[in-house]
Design a protein around this motif. Structure first.
Motif, PDB file in Angstrom:
ATOM      1  N   ILE A  92       1.297  -3.160  26.125  1.00  0.00           N
ATOM      2  CA  ILE A  92       2.037  -4.147  25.331  1.00  0.00           C
ATOM      3  C   ILE A  92       1.482  -5.559  25.515  1.00  0.00           C
ATOM      4  O   ILE A  92       1.715  -6.414  24.679  1.00  0.00           O
ATOM      5  N   PHE A  93       0.738  -5.798  26.608  1.00  0.00           N
ATOM      6  CA  PHE A  93       0.053  -7.079  26.806  1.00  0.00           C
ATOM      7  C   PHE A  93      -1.307  -6.822  27.433  1.00  0.00           C
ATOM      8  O   PHE A  93      -1.411  -6.055  28.390  1.00  0.00           O
ATOM      9  N   SER A 113       4.837 -14.308  22.498  1.00  0.00           N
ATOM     10  CA  SER A 113       4.878 -13.319  21.420  1.00  0.00           C
ATOM     11  C   SER A 113       3.526 -13.188  20.725  1.00  0.00           C
ATOM     12  O   SER A 113       3.221 -12.129  20.172  1.00  0.00           O
ATOM     13  N   ASN A 115       0.802 -12.793  22.108  1.00  0.00           N
ATOM     14  CA  ASN A 115       0.006 -11.841  22.892  1.00  0.00           C
ATOM     15  C   ASN A 115       0.568 -10.419  22.860  1.00  0.00           C
ATOM     16  O   ASN A 115      -0.071  -9.497  23.364  1.00  0.00           O
ATOM     17  N   LEU A 116       1.733 -10.246  22.284  1.00  0.00           N
ATOM     18  CA  LEU A 116       2.413  -8.952  22.287  1.00  0.00           C
ATOM     19  C   LEU A 116       1.722  -7.948  21.375  1.00  0.00           C
ATOM     20  O   LEU A 116       1.390  -8.249  20.235  1.00  0.00           O
ATOM     21  N   ILE A 124       9.427  -1.475  21.117  1.00  0.00           N
ATOM     22  CA  ILE A 124       8.931  -2.820  21.437  1.00  0.00           C
ATOM     23  C   ILE A 124       8.408  -3.438  20.141  1.00  0.00           C
ATOM     24  O   ILE A 124       7.252  -3.245  19.752  1.00  0.00           O
ATOM     25  N   THR A 126       9.535  -6.885  19.288  1.00  0.00           N
ATOM     26  CA  THR A 126       9.594  -8.341  19.450  1.00  0.00           C
ATOM     27  C   THR A 126       9.402  -8.704  20.929  1.00  0.00           C
ATOM     28  O   THR A 126       9.466  -7.831  21.804  1.00  0.00           O
ATOM     29  N   MET A 127       9.210  -9.976  21.164  1.00  0.00           N
ATOM     30  CA  MET A 127       9.097 -10.444  22.547  1.00  0.00           C
ATOM     31  C   MET A 127      10.397 -10.176  23.302  1.00  0.00           C
ATOM     32  O   MET A 127      10.363  -9.835  24.483  1.00  0.00           O
ATOM     33  N   ALA A 130      10.232  -6.695  24.534  1.00  0.00           N
ATOM     34  CA  ALA A 130       9.314  -6.592  25.675  1.00  0.00           C
ATOM     35  C   ALA A 130       9.970  -7.121  26.944  1.00  0.00           C
ATOM     36  O   ALA A 130       9.875  -6.501  28.009  1.00  0.00           O
ATOM     37  N   CYS A 139       8.201  -1.265  32.843  1.00  0.00           N
ATOM     38  CA  CYS A 139       6.834  -1.713  32.583  1.00  0.00           C
ATOM     39  C   CYS A 139       6.032  -1.698  33.880  1.00  0.00           C
ATOM     40  O   CYS A 139       6.591  -1.812  34.964  1.00  0.00           O
TER      41      CYS A 139
END
Length: 161
Positions: A92-93, A113, A115-116, A124, A126-127, A130, A139
């Motif tokens: 996710i990142f 967001s 970088n998401l 997942i 939206t920020m 996450a 995570c």
């Protein structure tokens, strides 16, 4: 004069509440990274690491600090994945270790967001999603190497405050 003092007395609780609210807006997550935490297969390696992530729940941003020690083969990547302990999950990142780095090194990044990597199948989108996964213990951080492209060391992010 009394009215002026009375106004100042109201200011003290207001400043205290604002300070308390901003302190509650930051969450700290820690992880210890090792080959033994890799999933689905453990990795036998002398490498290890630590991670500290500060999540700003008000501004929907985070700061990631990872220290890697004794990486025997060149780094090929680093990521935050969504997934529980012992399960492999999608990125996710992206984290950005210098490709080919061995030995000891540090990664420090500010993520938002922008970088998401959206993972709709895992919820997942939206920020905020996450951050919910991060603060809920779903995570992990993974450092990949040329010897172990699927991951050399891994650590589940655990909320400490």
């Amino acid at each position: 004069m009394l009215r002026h003092i009375s106004r100042r007395l109201w200011l003290v609780p207001a400043v205290f509440l604002l300070t308390a609210a901003s302190a509650q807006a930051q969450v700290q997550l820690n992880a210890t990274l090792s080959g033994g935490s890799e999933a689905p297969s453990k990795v036998s390696t002398g490498a290890l690491g630590t991670a500290v992530v500060f999540v700003d729940t008000t501004n929907l941003e985070m700061t990631v600090n990872v220290e890697v020690f004794n990486l025997p083969a060149g780094a090929t990547g680093g990521h935050i994945h969504v997934g529980g302990e012992g399960t492999a999950g999608p990125v996710i990142f992206d984290l950005a270790p210098t490709v080919g780095t061995t030995g000891d090194f540090t990664l420090s990044q500010r993520l938002s967001s922008a970088n998401l990597v959206v993972r709709a199948a895992q919820g997942i989108n939206t920020m905020s999603d996450a951050i919910q996964a991060l603060t809920g213990g779903n995570c992990y951080i993974n450092i990949h190497s040329s010897n172990n492209p699927a991951g050399e060391i891994r650590g589940q992010l655990i909320r400490v405050r």
